[in-house]
Design a protein around this motif. Structure first.
Motif, short mmCIF file in Angstrom:
data_model
loop_
_atom_site.label_atom_id
_atom_site.label_comp_id
_atom_site.label_asym_id
_atom_site.label_seq_id
_atom_site.Cartn_x
_atom_site.Cartn_y
_atom_site.Cartn_z
N ALA A 1 -4.33 -9.66 -14.50
CA ALA A 1 -4.25 -8.00 -15.54
C ALA A 1 -3.69 -7.29 -15.54
O ALA A 1 -2.60 -7.37 -14.65
CB ALA A 1 -5.80 -7.43 -14.54
N PRO A 2 -2.85 -6.76 -16.53
CA PRO A 2 -1.29 -5.44 -16.81
C PRO A 2 -1.91 -4.74 -15.70
O PRO A 2 -2.51 -3.42 -15.24
CB PRO A 2 -1.39 -5.45 -18.00
CG PRO A 2 -3.25 -5.17 -18.39
CD PRO A 2 -4.09 -6.37 -17.93
N ALA B 1 1.08 -1.15 -0.12
CA ALA B 1 0.04 -0.18 -0.22
C ALA B 1 0.78 1.08 0.21
O ALA B 1 1.52 1.02 0.90
CB ALA B 1 -0.68 0.21 1.12
N SER B 2 0.84 1.79 -0.88
CA SER B 2 1.65 3.75 -1.79
C SER B 2 1.11 4.59 -1.59
O SER B 2 0.52 4.01 -2.90
CB SER B 2 2.74 2.91 -2.13
OG SER B 2 3.82 4.45 -2.01
N ASN B 3 0.80 5.74 -1.46
CA ASN B 3 0.36 6.78 -2.44
C ASN B 3 -1.24 6.31 -2.70
O ASN B 3 -1.29 6.56 -4.05
CB ASN B 3 0.95 7.27 -3.40
CG ASN B 3 3.19 7.26 -3.37
OD1 ASN B 3 2.99 7.87 -2.31
ND2 ASN B 3 3.59 6.87 -4.03
N GLY B 4 -1.52 6.30 -1.51
CA GLY B 4 -3.39 5.77 -2.02
C GLY B 4 -3.29 4.83 -2.26
O GLY B 4 -4.77 5.02 -2.84
N LYS B 5 -2.68 4.08 -3.01
CA LYS B 5 -3.04 2.94 -3.42
C LYS B 5 -2.91 1.36 -2.73
O LYS B 5 -1.44 1.37 -2.44
CB LYS B 5 -3.14 3.08 -5.47
CG LYS B 5 -3.01 3.48 -6.09
CD LYS B 5 -2.24 3.82 -7.55
CE LYS B 5 -3.56 5.12 -8.37
NZ LYS B 5 -2.90 5.05 -9.06
N ALA B 6 -3.96 0.70 -3.14
CA ALA B 6 -3.04 -1.21 -2.61
C ALA B 6 -3.36 -2.27 -4.13
O ALA B 6 -3.85 -1.78 -4.19
CB ALA B 6 -4.08 -1.31 -1.49
N ALA B 7 -2.24 -2.42 -3.71
CA ALA B 7 -1.82 -3.74 -4.73
C ALA B 7 -3.50 -4.48 -5.12
O ALA B 7 -3.58 -5.42 -3.71
CB ALA B 7 -0.47 -4.38 -4.08
N SER B 8 -3.78 -5.19 -6.58
CA SER B 8 -4.85 -6.29 -6.08
C SER B 8 -4.48 -7.16 -5.79
O SER B 8 -2.79 -7.25 -5.55
CB SER B 8 -5.08 -6.38 -8.08
OG SER B 8 -5.63 -5.08 -8.11
N PRO C 1 6.37 -11.23 -13.16
CA PRO C 1 6.67 -12.59 -12.46
C PRO C 1 5.49 -13.73 -14.30
O PRO C 1 5.17 -14.21 -14.12
CB PRO C 1 5.62 -12.42 -11.89
CG PRO C 1 5.52 -11.01 -10.99
CD PRO C 1 6.59 -10.23 -12.14
N ILE C 2 4.61 -12.69 -14.85
CA ILE C 2 3.55 -12.96 -15.92
C ILE C 2 3.95 -11.45 -17.00
O ILE C 2 4.17 -10.68 -16.26
CB ILE C 2 2.65 -12.95 -15.47
CG1 ILE C 2 1.98 -12.87 -13.84
CG2 ILE C 2 2.96 -15.14 -14.63
CD1 ILE C 2 0.97 -12.57 -13.62
N ALA C 3 3.50 -11.26 -17.98
CA ALA C 3 3.20 -10.73 -18.63
C ALA C 3 2.32 -9.68 -18.20
O ALA C 3 1.57 -9.72 -18.03
CB ALA C 3 2.63 -11.27 -20.07
N GLY C 4 2.95 -8.35 -18.20
CA GLY C 4 2.01 -6.90 -17.76
C GLY C 4 1.95 -6.76 -16.03
O GLY C 4 1.64 -5.69 -16.11
N VAL C 5 3.08 -7.61 -15.46
CA VAL C 5 3.39 -7.52 -14.02
C VAL C 5 4.59 -6.96 -14.05
O VAL C 5 5.42 -7.82 -14.21
CB VAL C 5 2.62 -8.37 -13.01
CG1 VAL C 5 2.31 -8.11 -11.91
CG2 VAL C 5 1.36 -9.03 -13.39
N GLN C 6 5.30 -5.90 -13.39
CA GLN C 6 6.36 -5.39 -12.75
C GLN C 6 6.57 -5.69 -11.55
O GLN C 6 8.35 -6.43 -11.81
CB GLN C 6 6.12 -3.85 -12.55
CG GLN C 6 7.99 -3.36 -12.51
CD GLN C 6 7.78 -1.66 -12.09
OE1 GLN C 6 6.65 -1.32 -13.34
NE2 GLN C 6 8.52 -1.80 -11.09
N LYS C 7 6.00 -5.58 -10.90
CA LYS C 7 6.90 -6.90 -9.76
C LYS C 7 5.74 -7.63 -8.47
O LYS C 7 4.03 -7.10 -8.89
CB LYS C 7 6.85 -5.60 -8.28
CG LYS C 7 8.01 -6.31 -7.48
CD LYS C 7 8.90 -5.22 -6.55
CE LYS C 7 9.57 -4.81 -7.08
NZ LYS C 7 10.92 -3.93 -6.39
#
Length: 259
Positions: free
Chosen positions: A64-65, A20-27, A110-116
């Protein structure tokens, strides 16, 4: 039961994972093919992150990307986890055939479209569930949040440190709670709040046991019959992966008053 190694911090770094960072949380990415109990506990993690940060992460079931995603799943049950293991991005040998083990680690691309991604992988159903609840504890949600009203401190930044985080396999195979001498204190409270020792009540007990890395329960048995009082009791125990035991006269499925 509580991981003494702290791997969640409030400070960002190039190597860390922004939960969670800058008002967003990872899906939170979990396959619908995984165990129903895992899917249930992923929703608990969603709520725990919201409780701490006021941000509710999305739960997604398909890739999802997105830049940052938490991937959660059980080896041999989750196609996503199996694919990461096949590609050597997580070490399947750390989990294959293990009892209730999880690994939590950061994987780049790890998978296409995902940075980390932060990957929580379990050797079996309870292993995955322990990994999820371990992260909840790391962000500040106590296993006793319900039963002891332990509050969670609000935090706006949650970052997971690199490394393979695990508790390994438990030294004792079955660990749990014996609800003994439940009357009158617990029985009176349950009657007032739940009507009887039903699945809504046991839901809170099962959650506590799993958050504490346990797996076993001897139920209330003075005037109660676990499987007869509410047909959902046994179904819910199986979903969570709680092993039900018996004590005294209960091997004959009788409550104390019947006996």
């Amino acid at each position: 039961a509580i991981n003494p190694h702290k791997y969640v911090t409030n400070k960002a770094s190039k190597e860390s994972f922004p939960l969670a960072s800058n008002g967003k949380a990872a899906s939170l990415l979990v396959s619908n093919m995984d165990f129903p109990g895992v899917l249930r506990v992923v929703s608990h993690l969603q709520n725990d992150i919201r409780l701490v940060t006021t941000i509710s992460p999305n739960i997604i079931n398909k890739i999802a990307p997105e830049n940052y995603v938490v991937i959660i799943g059980t080896l041999g049950k989750s196609p996503i986890i199996d694919q990461l293991a096949k590609e050597g991005k997580i070490d399947a040998n750390e989990l294959q055939g293990k009892w209730e083990k999880f690994t939590t680690q950061i994987i780049n691309n790890p998978i296409a479209g995902v940075q980390k991604a932060l990957v929580i992988a379990g050797s079996d159903k309870r292993g995955t569930i322990y990994g999820i609840y371990d992260l909840s504890n790391q962000i500040g949600v106590s296993p006793w949040h319900f039963w002891a009203d332990v509050p969670s401190r609000k935090q706006s930044e949650l970052h997971v440190l690199p490394g393979v985080h695990t508790l390994g396999e438990p030294k004792v195979k079955y660990r749990g709670i014996f609800i003994n001498d439940e009357a009158p204190a617990l029985t009176g409270w349950v009657r007032q709040n739940y009507g009887k020792f039903n699945a809504k009540f046991y839901d809170t007990v099962f959650e506590l046991i799993l958050r504490m890395k346990g797996n076993y329960l001897w139920p209330a048995m003075w005037g109660e019959r676990f499987y007869a009082d509410d047909p959902q009791n046994g179904i819910l125990a199986d979903e969570y992966g709680i092993v039900m035991g018996t004590s005294h006269h209960e091997p004959l499925a009788n409550a104390h008053q019947e006996w």
